[in-house]
Design a protein around this motif. Structure first.
Motif, short mmCIF file in Angstrom:
data_model
loop_
_atom_site.label_atom_id
_atom_site.label_comp_id
_atom_site.label_asym_id
_atom_site.label_seq_id
_atom_site.Cartn_x
_atom_site.Cartn_y
_atom_site.Cartn_z
N TYR A 199 0.85 -1.11 0.15
CA TYR A 199 -0.15 0.06 0.11
C TYR A 199 0.65 1.28 0.18
N PRO A 200 1.99 1.55 0.87
CA PRO A 200 2.61 2.84 0.90
C PRO A 200 3.48 2.75 -0.39
N LYS A 201 3.90 1.42 -0.88
CA LYS A 201 5.05 1.37 -1.82
C LYS A 201 4.32 2.06 -3.05
N VAL A 202 3.11 1.72 -3.48
CA VAL A 202 2.51 2.02 -4.65
C VAL A 202 2.09 3.64 -4.60
N TRP A 203 1.76 4.19 -3.50
CA TRP A 203 1.64 5.38 -3.24
C TRP A 203 2.91 6.22 -3.67
N ALA A 204 3.76 5.73 -2.91
CA ALA A 204 5.41 6.52 -3.08
C ALA A 204 5.64 6.40 -4.40
N ALA A 205 5.12 5.63 -5.28
CA ALA A 205 5.53 5.64 -6.95
C ALA A 205 5.08 6.74 -7.55
N VAL A 206 4.00 7.33 -6.86
CA VAL A 206 3.56 8.37 -7.72
C VAL A 206 3.64 9.74 -6.61
N GLY A 207 4.60 9.81 -5.97
CA GLY A 207 4.93 10.89 -5.23
C GLY A 207 4.24 11.16 -3.86
N VAL A 208 3.29 10.20 -3.34
CA VAL A 208 2.77 10.47 -2.10
C VAL A 208 3.27 9.71 -1.04
N GLY A 209 4.02 10.02 -0.07
CA GLY A 209 4.58 9.55 0.96
C GLY A 209 4.01 9.10 1.80
N TYR A 210 4.59 8.06 2.74
CA TYR A 210 3.90 7.55 3.81
C TYR A 210 3.21 8.35 4.81
N ARG A 211 3.90 9.49 5.02
CA ARG A 211 3.25 10.45 6.10
C ARG A 211 2.11 10.99 5.57
N GLU A 212 2.01 11.53 4.23
CA GLU A 212 1.19 12.15 3.65
C GLU A 212 -0.16 11.25 3.57
N VAL A 219 -1.03 8.86 5.44
CA VAL A 219 -1.63 8.98 7.03
C VAL A 219 -2.29 10.36 7.41
N ASP A 220 -1.59 11.19 6.96
CA ASP A 220 -2.51 12.56 7.16
C ASP A 220 -3.68 12.82 6.40
N ARG A 221 -3.62 12.60 5.32
CA ARG A 221 -4.99 12.32 4.47
C ARG A 221 -6.14 11.46 5.04
N LEU A 222 -5.60 10.19 5.45
CA LEU A 222 -6.51 9.39 6.13
C LEU A 222 -7.13 9.97 7.49
N VAL A 223 -6.18 10.63 8.17
CA VAL A 223 -6.77 11.32 9.37
C VAL A 223 -7.85 12.32 8.89
N GLU A 224 -7.54 13.19 8.05
CA GLU A 224 -8.36 14.17 7.54
C GLU A 224 -9.60 13.54 6.86
N LEU A 225 -9.52 12.61 6.29
CA LEU A 225 -10.89 11.78 5.88
C LEU A 225 -11.72 11.35 6.93
N ALA A 226 -11.05 11.00 8.02
CA ALA A 226 -11.99 10.33 9.14
C ALA A 226 -12.73 11.70 9.50
N ARG A 227 -11.93 12.68 9.71
CA ARG A 227 -12.89 13.84 10.35
C ARG A 227 -13.92 14.35 9.49
N THR A 228 -13.65 14.27 8.09
CA THR A 228 -14.60 14.75 6.90
C THR A 228 -15.85 13.96 6.99
N ARG A 229 -15.72 12.64 7.15
CA ARG A 229 -16.86 11.87 7.09
C ARG A 229 -17.44 11.95 8.42
N PHE A 230 -16.82 12.07 9.72
CA PHE A 230 -17.47 12.44 11.02
C PHE A 230 -18.38 13.79 10.98
N ALA A 231 -17.77 14.67 10.27
CA ALA A 231 -18.67 16.05 10.14
C ALA A 231 -19.65 15.98 9.52
N GLU A 232 -19.66 15.30 8.25
CA GLU A 232 -20.62 15.05 7.34
C GLU A 232 -21.78 14.25 7.81
N ARG A 233 -21.27 13.10 8.82
CA ARG A 233 -22.53 12.40 9.46
C ARG A 233 -23.18 13.15 10.31
N SER A 234 -22.31 13.84 11.00
CA SER A 234 -22.93 14.62 12.28
C SER A 234 -23.89 15.88 11.76
#
Length: 376
Positions: A338-351, A353-368
């Motif tokens: 999973y992280p390797k195929v994202w790294a191949a297009v310039g999306v690093g492991y930390r990015e 994870v950052d995007r996944l955390v933000e997506l969690a918050r986005t879904r929660f806000a929409e559900r709320s």
């Protein structure tokens, strides 16, 4: 200056993928380090108890040099017994002492369930987190359940016109009531792959070639689940593609797994010394585009959110591409696809994870913001 986001990393669990989860979780903890987060690691024992990993031990494991083999480099389920409970306001969950609920060790803003297999990847923990009204990373209850159950997943994909390999499914009662197991797989050609319906990391899977014992393979699968799926083998290349996003997800580069012995079993995945992953896979542009498109379609078919890894078979002789399965919480070590195929297009492991955390918050806000919530 705003307070750091408090991330609770759940790992371990009762499934046979316990060690894999512990290794994935350490990768996530390392990615979270330095990203403006306060990380709390909560291990789940094989019997389902929750343990709060001491900060000193977490820091020691996080900061030590990474191992050559990810499975040897993992968090430990240790520390005092704790429980999760709803916090003082929506969007916050408390980590309280199990024997003294009034003693709160930590509060969490987002939970990252780095759990593989039953209990953690099948909607069970997702349901718990929904009931606690806290944002969490990854697919919701329905998508997790469908993605974990190979039979339900195949049915969802077929309903959307997504190509899958021929298969049959049956339960333990049906198998033990038949006088000839071969009757259960009529129409399928060998080699066959016999799998527990609810399991990952190639656990409980057997390859059945000409002259091999089908019954023994089914019994092995039934050690892990009461439902079995038998797939017709495809002679082809094993490809993998990652998906990341919410309403408008993106597909990564395409990777390839090349293994000895015909298929990527548990031993080769986690205890082999050679890296079998080729990223990006060397493919015709049209095949790469098709794999990426099918990944997004498969993700939508199960109602995915956040992330998934989609696995394929590519038959070069016929040009056919088949979706094998989706993993809604794929391996997350630095060695994982999973992280390797994202790294191949310039999306690093930390990015990632950052995007996944933000997506969690986005879904929660929409559900709320709604009374019914989203199917995702």
């Amino acid at each position: 200056m705003s307070a750091p986001t408090r991330i609770g990393v759940l790992f371990g669990g009762p499934s046979a993928e316990h060690e894999v989860s512990c290794a994935s979780a350490l990768g996530v903890v390392r990615a979270l380090a330095g990203g403006g987060y306060r990380t709390v690691a909560i291990g789940i024992t094989r019997s389902g108890g929750f343990r709060l990993m001491p900060d000193a031990l977490l820091a020691e494991l996080r900061d030590r040099p990474a191992s050559e083999r990810a499975i040897d480099d993992r968090l430990l389920v240790s520390g005092p017994a704790v429980e999760l409970r709803a916090g003082p306001r929506p969007g916050v969950v408390q980590v309280a002492a199990a024997n003294a609920p009034g003693a709160v060790h930590a509060e969490l803003d987002v939970v990252f369930p780095v759990l593989h297999g039953p209990f953690g990847e099948d909607g069970v923990v997702q349901g718990l987190l929904e009931s606690l009204n806290v944002p969490y990373v990854g697919c919701g209850i329905l998508a997790s359940a469908v993605g974990m159950n190979k039979v339900a997943m195949k049915r969802a994909l077929r309903a959307e016109g997504i190509p899958v390999t021929p298969y049959v499914a049956f339960d333990a009662h049906t198998f033990r009531s038949t006088d000839d197991p071969e009757k259960l797989v009529l129409g399928l050609r060998r080699p066959l792959f016999v799998k527990p319906a609810n399991m990952g990391s190639s656990i409980g899977i057997s390859r059945v070639g000409e002259g091999d014992d089908l019954s023994a393979a089914v019994e092995e699968a039934l050690r892990h689940d009461q439902h079995v799926m038998v797939e017709q083998g495809v002679t082809g290349r094993e490809l993998e593609c990652a998906v990341l996003g919410g309403w408008h997800p993106e597909a990564s580069a395409v990777g390839e797994v090349r293994v000895a012995g015909g298929w990527f079993d548990y031993q080769q995945k986690y205890f082999g010394d050679a890296d079998p992953m080729i990223v990006p896979a060397v493919l015709p542009d049209e095949v790469t585009a098709r794999v990426r498109d099918l990944s997004l379609r498969a993700f939508a078919a199960i109602g995915g959110w956040g992330l998934a890894r989609v696995d394929f078979f590519y038959d070069e002789r016929t040009g056919e591409v088949y979706v094998n399965e989706l993993n809604t919480m794929p391996g997350f070590t630095a060695h994982s696809m999973y992280p390797k195929v994202w790294a191949a297009v310039g999306v690093g492991y930390r990015e990632v994870v950052d995007r996944l955390v933000e997506l969690a918050r986005t879904r929660f806000a929409e559900r709320s913001a709604t009374t019914v919530g989203s199917v995702r």
